[in-house]
Motif scaffolding. Sequence first.
Motif, PDB file in Angstrom:
ATOM      1  N   GLU A 296       2.895   0.175  10.822  1.00  0.00           N
ATOM      2  CA  GLU A 296       3.128   0.907   9.689  1.00  0.00           C
ATOM      3  C   GLU A 296       1.868   0.680   8.838  1.00  0.00           C
ATOM      4  N   THR A 297       0.991   1.549   8.427  1.00  0.00           N
ATOM      5  CA  THR A 297       0.176   1.417   7.187  1.00  0.00           C
ATOM      6  C   THR A 297       0.567   0.586   6.186  1.00  0.00           C
ATOM      7  N   SER A 298      -0.260  -0.561   5.979  1.00  0.00           N
ATOM      8  CA  SER A 298       0.250  -1.540   4.960  1.00  0.00           C
ATOM      9  C   SER A 298       0.576  -0.593   3.619  1.00  0.00           C
ATOM     10  N   ASP A 299       1.650  -1.087   3.033  1.00  0.00           N
ATOM     11  CA  ASP A 299       2.050  -0.567   1.662  1.00  0.00           C
ATOM     12  C   ASP A 299       1.277  -0.932   0.673  1.00  0.00           C
TER      13      ASP A 299
ATOM     14  N   ILE B 185      -3.136  -2.588   8.532  1.00  0.00           N
ATOM     15  CA  ILE B 185      -1.896  -2.264   8.589  1.00  0.00           C
ATOM     16  C   ILE B 185      -0.761  -3.159   8.215  1.00  0.00           C
ATOM     17  N   ARG B 186       0.404  -2.839   8.412  1.00  0.00           N
ATOM     18  CA  ARG B 186       1.617  -3.807   8.106  1.00  0.00           C
ATOM     19  C   ARG B 186       2.615  -3.430   9.353  1.00  0.00           C
ATOM     20  N   THR B 187       2.610  -4.630  10.105  1.00  0.00           N
ATOM     21  CA  THR B 187       3.652  -4.421  11.463  1.00  0.00           C
ATOM     22  C   THR B 187       4.785  -4.121  10.888  1.00  0.00           C
ATOM     23  N   LEU B 188       5.712  -4.151  12.145  1.00  0.00           N
ATOM     24  CA  LEU B 188       7.310  -4.034  11.667  1.00  0.00           C
ATOM     25  C   LEU B 188       8.046  -5.291  11.172  1.00  0.00           C
ATOM     26  N   SER B 189       7.168  -6.265  11.734  1.00  0.00           N
ATOM     27  CA  SER B 189       7.861  -7.528  11.217  1.00  0.00           C
ATOM     28  C   SER B 189       7.453  -8.000   9.809  1.00  0.00           C
ATOM     29  N   GLY B 190       6.562  -6.992   9.145  1.00  0.00           N
ATOM     30  CA  GLY B 190       6.167  -7.220   7.629  1.00  0.00           C
ATOM     31  C   GLY B 190       4.700  -7.865   7.598  1.00  0.00           C
ATOM     32  N   LYS B 191       4.073  -8.294   8.630  1.00  0.00           N
ATOM     33  CA  LYS B 191       2.851  -8.935   8.517  1.00  0.00           C
ATOM     34  C   LYS B 191       1.822  -7.987   8.176  1.00  0.00           C
ATOM     35  N   ILE B 192       0.998  -8.410   7.305  1.00  0.00           N
ATOM     36  CA  ILE B 192      -0.138  -7.426   6.819  1.00  0.00           C
ATOM     37  C   ILE B 192      -1.506  -7.966   7.438  1.00  0.00           C
TER      38      ILE B 192
END
Length: 353
Positions: free
Chosen positions: A20-23, A124-131
Amino acid sequence: MLYHATGVLLGFLSLYILVETSDICRKPNGDNNINGKKLTEFPIKIFPNIGLQSCYKECQAHGNCFSANYDRNQLTCQLMDKTKSQLNPLIDAEHFIYMEMTDTVGSRGKTCGDIVCNNHSTCIRTLSGKITCIKTDCAEPYPLLDNGGITERTFSPISATYGCNPGLTGVGSGKRITCRPGGKWSALSYRCETPDHDCSAIIRSDPDMIGHNGVFTISSYPNKTTAYCDMTTKGGGWTVIQNRVDGSTDFYRTWREYSDGFGNTSNNYWIGDNLSYHSGSMFSTRDQDNDYRSDHCSQYYHGAWWYYSCHLSNLNGKYMGPGVFNDLSMNWKWASDGESLKSTRMMIRPLSF
């Protein structure tokens, strides 16, 4: 939210990671949007079928994007690596919105959390929450082509196709290059050259071509075309404007056809000499009578030639094969006493060669 699918090969398995693209990306700031304008620079990336907010986020996340053009009609997003300036002014574009990125640009470049993405990566932000930053573009800039440029680009896979400026000829088969994300471009084995005016110009530019007969691209008669070049006879450099080996090609044609040229350079053809005066006579065809007789020499002798009143040669006459004595035939009275010829070839070369 924007999602990116990344493919990885693990042995014989293909693993696709959805990220996921980073929020950290914010919504478009209306103060930075300019309606009815766009930047005319070359986009670094294009996204079709995308919304305005998603376009803004894509530019924020990309390490080398500092502005974006958004087409409201086509729903297309163009990422740009420059912003408006005196050297890069905006132009009127009714259906576009121009946006500049300000909130993700720091002193070190485009920020991605606590890190900075390089110019070929996306935050991006991975599904695990890492940017993090991932490589999404070629690490090298697009190669430059002298006297040419890019005519087509794709982004998945990453590729660029090149072409030459008008009036120039492309040489080489490698005009499409590719690149892996974070990698280097494949070799651009393509160049743009000024086409040679005639066969003699080919030898002037490359004397090693003497003795190498063949079909070449030339820029005359009357436009850029291919012609057979005799590079052997009396030093070479001869442009073959007419060649006849059998009766499979009809030479009883119109003025337009002779002007444009016709046939195949491998056997029977004509490549439009300028049809001007030769020895005081103008060229005549079945639909254009320029001879000095009251009747129509071209129609009477079934040919096309520099008839005077009417002819001692008729090399574009009717093909009848050798052994036939007929004035309608392909003949040259000085050379064959009027007998129909088996084959003919007309070649020209500048007197200054």
